[in-house]
Design a protein around this motif. Structure first.
Motif, PDB file in Angstrom:
ATOM      1  N   ALA A  41       0.811  -1.222   0.000  1.00 18.41           N
ATOM      2  CA  ALA A  41       0.000   0.000   0.000  1.00 18.41           C
ATOM      3  C   ALA A  41       0.843   1.271   0.000  1.00 18.41           C
ATOM      4  CB  ALA A  41      -0.931   0.013   1.217  1.00 18.41           C
ATOM      5  N   LEU A  42       2.181   1.117   0.080  1.00 18.33           N
ATOM      6  CA  LEU A  42       3.030   2.308   0.189  1.00 18.33           C
ATOM      7  C   LEU A  42       2.926   3.267  -1.008  1.00 18.33           C
ATOM      8  CD1 LEU A  42       6.225   1.050   2.030  1.00 18.33           C
ATOM      9  CD2 LEU A  42       4.196   2.179   2.919  1.00 18.33           C
ATOM     10  N   PRO A  43       2.851   2.736  -2.254  1.00 24.62           N
ATOM     11  CA  PRO A  43       2.679   3.679  -3.367  1.00 24.62           C
ATOM     12  C   PRO A  43       1.420   4.546  -3.206  1.00 24.62           C
ATOM     13  CG  PRO A  43       3.282   1.536  -4.209  1.00 24.62           C
ATOM     14  CD  PRO A  43       3.049   1.357  -2.740  1.00 24.62           C
ATOM     15  N   LEU A  44       0.368   3.935  -2.686  1.00 20.57           N
ATOM     16  CA  LEU A  44      -0.872   4.680  -2.495  1.00 20.57           C
ATOM     17  C   LEU A  44      -0.688   5.755  -1.423  1.00 20.57           C
ATOM     18  CD1 LEU A  44      -3.343   4.179  -4.122  1.00 20.57           C
ATOM     19  CD2 LEU A  44      -4.306   2.831  -2.268  1.00 20.57           C
ATOM     20  N   LEU A  45       0.103   5.421  -0.406  1.00 24.35           N
ATOM     21  CA  LEU A  45       0.414   6.398   0.638  1.00 24.35           C
ATOM     22  C   LEU A  45       1.191   7.570   0.033  1.00 24.35           C
ATOM     23  CD1 LEU A  45       0.435   6.961   3.762  1.00 24.35           C
ATOM     24  CD2 LEU A  45       2.715   5.976   3.759  1.00 24.35           C
ATOM     25  N   ALA A  46       2.136   7.247  -0.847  1.00 21.39           N
ATOM     26  CA  ALA A  46       2.909   8.294  -1.512  1.00 21.39           C
ATOM     27  C   ALA A  46       1.996   9.191  -2.337  1.00 21.39           C
ATOM     28  CB  ALA A  46       3.990   7.675  -2.403  1.00 21.39           C
ATOM     29  N   VAL A  47       1.029   8.561  -3.033  1.00 19.81           N
ATOM     30  CA  VAL A  47       0.094   9.339  -3.848  1.00 19.81           C
ATOM     31  C   VAL A  47      -0.757  10.254  -2.956  1.00 19.81           C
ATOM     32  CG1 VAL A  47      -1.977   9.183  -5.293  1.00 19.81           C
ATOM     33  CG2 VAL A  47       0.000   7.747  -5.793  1.00 19.81           C
ATOM     34  N   ALA A  48      -1.219   9.728  -1.819  1.00 20.70           N
ATOM     35  CA  ALA A  48      -2.036  10.544  -0.913  1.00 20.70           C
ATOM     36  C   ALA A  48      -1.240  11.736  -0.395  1.00 20.70           C
ATOM     37  CB  ALA A  48      -2.544   9.683   0.249  1.00 20.70           C
ATOM     38  N   GLY A  49       0.035  11.493  -0.039  1.00 21.33           N
ATOM     39  CA  GLY A  49       0.887  12.585   0.427  1.00 21.33           C
ATOM     40  C   GLY A  49       1.151  13.582  -0.683  1.00 21.33           C
ATOM     41  N   ALA A  50       1.414  13.065  -1.878  1.00 18.92           N
ATOM     42  CA  ALA A  50       1.686  13.927  -3.027  1.00 18.92           C
ATOM     43  C   ALA A  50       0.485  14.808  -3.334  1.00 18.92           C
ATOM     44  CB  ALA A  50       2.043  13.079  -4.246  1.00 18.92           C
ATOM     45  N   PHE A  51      -0.693  14.259  -3.094  1.00 15.38           N
ATOM     46  CA  PHE A  51      -1.918  15.014  -3.343  1.00 15.38           C
ATOM     47  C   PHE A  51      -2.021  16.230  -2.446  1.00 15.38           C
ATOM     48  CE2 PHE A  51      -5.897  15.218  -5.326  1.00 15.38           C
ATOM     49  CZ  PHE A  51      -5.639  14.507  -6.459  1.00 15.38           C
ATOM     50  N   VAL A  52      -1.625  16.055  -1.179  1.00 14.23           N
ATOM     51  CA  VAL A  52      -1.625  17.196  -0.260  1.00 14.23           C
ATOM     52  C   VAL A  52      -0.611  18.226  -0.754  1.00 14.23           C
ATOM     53  CG1 VAL A  52      -1.374  17.915   2.130  1.00 14.23           C
ATOM     54  CG2 VAL A  52      -2.202  15.632   1.627  1.00 14.23           C
ATOM     55  N   PHE A  53       0.545  17.744  -1.234  1.00 13.70           N
ATOM     56  CA  PHE A  53       1.569  18.646  -1.780  1.00 13.70           C
ATOM     57  C   PHE A  53       1.011  19.483  -2.925  1.00 13.70           C
ATOM     58  CE2 PHE A  53       6.150  18.695  -0.800  1.00 13.70           C
ATOM     59  CZ  PHE A  53       6.111  18.000   0.383  1.00 13.70           C
ATOM     60  N   VAL A  54       0.396  18.811  -3.898  1.00 10.88           N
ATOM     61  CA  VAL A  54      -0.068  19.526  -5.091  1.00 10.88           C
ATOM     62  C   VAL A  54      -1.198  20.492  -4.728  1.00 10.88           C
ATOM     63  CG1 VAL A  54      -1.172  19.322  -7.336  1.00 10.88           C
ATOM     64  CG2 VAL A  54       0.591  17.699  -6.671  1.00 10.88           C
ATOM     65  N   LEU A  55      -2.257  19.959  -4.090  1.00  6.63           N
ATOM     66  CA  LEU A  55      -3.432  20.805  -3.877  1.00  6.63           C
ATOM     67  C   LEU A  55      -3.144  21.982  -2.949  1.00  6.63           C
ATOM     68  CD1 LEU A  55      -6.643  18.628  -3.891  1.00  6.63           C
ATOM     69  CD2 LEU A  55      -5.486  19.835  -5.703  1.00  6.63           C
ATOM     70  N   SER A  56      -2.295  21.773  -1.923  1.00  5.82           N
ATOM     71  CA  SER A  56      -2.077  22.891  -1.003  1.00  5.82           C
ATOM     72  C   SER A  56      -1.104  23.914  -1.581  1.00  5.82           C
ATOM     73  CB  SER A  56      -1.618  22.393   0.364  1.00  5.82           C
ATOM     74  OG  SER A  56      -0.319  21.880   0.271  1.00  5.82           O
ATOM     75  N   SER A  57      -0.534  23.634  -2.758  1.00  5.43           N
ATOM     76  CA  SER A  57       0.335  24.637  -3.381  1.00  5.43           C
ATOM     77  C   SER A  57      -0.432  25.508  -4.368  1.00  5.43           C
ATOM     78  CB  SER A  57       1.497  23.956  -4.112  1.00  5.43           C
ATOM     79  OG  SER A  57       1.037  23.403  -5.319  1.00  5.43           O
ATOM     80  N   LEU A  58      -1.651  25.097  -4.700  1.00  5.12           N
ATOM     81  CA  LEU A  58      -2.416  25.829  -5.713  1.00  5.12           C
ATOM     82  C   LEU A  58      -3.276  26.894  -5.059  1.00  5.12           C
ATOM     83  CD1 LEU A  58      -3.622  22.808  -7.855  1.00  5.12           C
ATOM     84  CD2 LEU A  58      -1.669  24.294  -8.299  1.00  5.12           C
ATOM     85  N   LYS A  59      -2.878  28.144  -5.228  1.00  7.53           N
ATOM     86  CA  LYS A  59      -3.727  29.212  -4.703  1.00  7.53           C
ATOM     87  C   LYS A  59      -4.716  29.592  -5.786  1.00  7.53           C
ATOM     88  CE  LYS A  59      -0.242  31.073  -1.708  1.00  7.53           C
ATOM     89  NZ  LYS A  59       0.330  32.297  -1.188  1.00  7.53           N
ATOM     90  N   LEU A  60      -5.978  29.342  -5.496  1.00 10.52           N
ATOM     91  CA  LEU A  60      -7.007  29.562  -6.510  1.00 10.52           C
ATOM     92  C   LEU A  60      -7.831  30.793  -6.162  1.00 10.52           C
ATOM     93  CD1 LEU A  60      -8.215  25.855  -6.629  1.00 10.52           C
ATOM     94  CD2 LEU A  60      -6.710  26.980  -8.249  1.00 10.52           C
ATOM     95  N   PRO A  61      -8.252  31.531  -7.189  1.00  8.10           N
ATOM     96  CA  PRO A  61      -9.136  32.665  -6.921  1.00  8.10           C
ATOM     97  C   PRO A  61     -10.538  32.162  -6.577  1.00  8.10           C
ATOM     98  CG  PRO A  61      -8.815  32.408  -9.271  1.00  8.10           C
ATOM     99  CD  PRO A  61      -7.933  31.391  -8.605  1.00  8.10           C
ATOM    100  N   SER A  62     -11.155  32.828  -5.617  1.00  4.70           N
ATOM    101  CA  SER A  62     -12.511  32.443  -5.250  1.00  4.70           C
ATOM    102  C   SER A  62     -13.448  33.578  -5.639  1.00  4.70           C
ATOM    103  CB  SER A  62     -12.578  32.175  -3.759  1.00  4.70           C
ATOM    104  OG  SER A  62     -13.895  31.904  -3.390  1.00  4.70           O
ATOM    105  N   VAL A  63     -14.753  33.349  -5.521  1.00  2.00           N
ATOM    106  CA  VAL A  63     -15.716  34.371  -5.959  1.00  2.00           C
ATOM    107  C   VAL A  63     -15.663  35.629  -5.095  1.00  2.00           C
ATOM    108  CG1 VAL A  63     -17.354  32.841  -7.066  1.00  2.00           C
ATOM    109  CG2 VAL A  63     -17.475  33.192  -4.620  1.00  2.00           C
ATOM    110  N   THR A  64     -15.046  35.545  -3.906  1.00  2.00           N
ATOM    111  CA  THR A  64     -15.079  36.686  -2.997  1.00  2.00           C
ATOM    112  C   THR A  64     -14.031  37.743  -3.319  1.00  2.00           C
ATOM    113  OG1 THR A  64     -13.652  35.431  -1.540  1.00  2.00           O
ATOM    114  CG2 THR A  64     -15.986  35.400  -1.021  1.00  2.00           C
ATOM    115  N   GLY A  65     -13.153  37.467  -4.311  1.00  2.00           N
ATOM    116  CA  GLY A  65     -12.133  38.454  -4.646  1.00  2.00           C
ATOM    117  C   GLY A  65     -10.837  38.237  -3.907  1.00  2.00           C
ATOM    118  N   SER A  66     -10.706  37.091  -3.215  1.00  2.00           N
ATOM    119  CA  SER A  66      -9.400  36.773  -2.649  1.00  2.00           C
ATOM    120  C   SER A  66      -9.048  35.340  -3.040  1.00  2.00           C
ATOM    121  CB  SER A  66      -9.396  36.950  -1.137  1.00  2.00           C
ATOM    122  OG  SER A  66     -10.397  36.173  -0.556  1.00  2.00           O
TER     123      SER A  66
END
Lengths: 231, 99
Positions: A41-66
């Protein structure tokens, strides 16, 4: 959701360290068992960790203007539970605190609690409850990941409101103020995060359904049903 | 529906992109000379706290010296994650195809 370096006064930053520590320590213990007994299951663990890496690096604009960023912790929580996910969250938060001055070392305890513990617990609880009631698996994954994301930001608002109650109105006034900044901005991002994680979940089912069964994430029966529906 | 979920994701992304464009046009029209829209929510929360007269008691031990270097580390973070995800999905897919 990152509380910036030095922005939590004493005793709050110590309190959040104390609250987060047992979760992380138990997470490390679970991780050790996983590494020893479920190496497949370790590759899946790596993927789960990598997912946190990718998504938390993406600053996305929201409808509120920030802008704000998703957390990506929902996948880890669904696959491995909230304790192991708290370790994944800790790794990402240390990276961001050291290299990006994003979040901080003194606020690490509070940030680990909101992103690595509170959110993942929600994701895990919703996923477990959803699979019992027999709602469509992807809808369950979507709800789990999206609400985990949103709840993370609610917790950050609570943490700040506790540390900085307004002079007039106290805790509730502050909570509304921080909640407006964080939670409302987060709604569209939470929806996107939920959808992306549902999509990845679909791909994991496509390539390694046996692993999901072995990790007790899905029953064999559920895998059969999903594969029939996709065929 | 083999690609039902993918279609939903694409549709939602298009809707959000459209909302962003409309909202951005409205915000830019009302923006003063030196103001900047679409800042980070983390920073806005820090501003609320600083307005009450609070001074952070600890400074980051290292700060990226410019926006470019900051974006370098954010890109690096995304790249590290992306390569791991891509590698293992590719590995699993290839293994399955070989069976």
């Amino acid at each position: 959701m990152h509380i910036m370096e030095g922005f939590l006064p004493s005793p709050w930053w110590q309190i959040w360290f104390l609250i987060s520590a047992p979760f992380v320590i138990y997470g490390l213990y679970q991780l050790k068992i996983l590494v020893n007994e479920r190496r497949e299951a370790l590759p899946l663990l790596a993927v789960a960790g990598a997912f946190v890496f990718v998504l938390s690096s993406l600053k996305l604009p929201s409808v509120t203007g920030s802008c704000s960023h998703p957390t990506g912790t929902g996948l880890g929580a669904i696959l491995f539970g909230p304790f192991i996910t708290s370790v994944l969250g800790l790794i990402v938060l240390i990276y961001q605190a050291l290299f990006l001055a994003h979040g901080g070392l003194t606020t690490l305890g509070a940030n680990v609690f909101s992103m690595g513990i509170a959110g993942p617990i929600v994701a895990w609880a919703i996923y477990r409850a959803g699979t019992k009631t027999g709602i469509n698996t992807f809808v369950t994954v979507f709800l789990a990941a999206a609400l985990a994301d949103l709840f993370t930001y609610v917790v950050t608002s609570v943490q700040l409101a506790l540390a900085f109650p307004a002079e007039a109105g106290g805790f509730m006034t502050s909570l509304v103020a921080f909640g407006t900044v964080f939670a409302i901005t987060q709604v569209p991002l939470a929806i996107i995060e939920g959808l992306v994680i549902a999509l990845v979940f679909k791909y994991i089912i496509a390539v390694r359904p046996d692993l999901l069964v072995r990790l007790n994430v899905l029953t064999e029966h559920a895998v059969e049903r999903i594969r029939e529906a996709a065929a | 529906m083999k690609y039902g979920l993918e279609l939903v994701v694409v549709a939602v992304l298009i809707i959000f992109a459209a909302i962003f464009l409309v909202q951005n046009a409205a915000i830019q029209a009302n923006l003063g000379e030196d103001e900047e829209a679409w800042g980070g929510a983390d920073g806005s929360a820090a501003e609320i706290i600083e307005e009450s007269g609070y001074e952070p008691w600890f400074d980051p031990i290292w700060e990226p010296p410019s926006g470019e270097i900051e974006s370098l580390f954010f890109s690096l973070q995304a790249a590290i994650g992306a390569i791991i995800i891509g590698y293992f999905f590719g590995y699993y897919r290839g293994k399955k195809a070989a069976e």
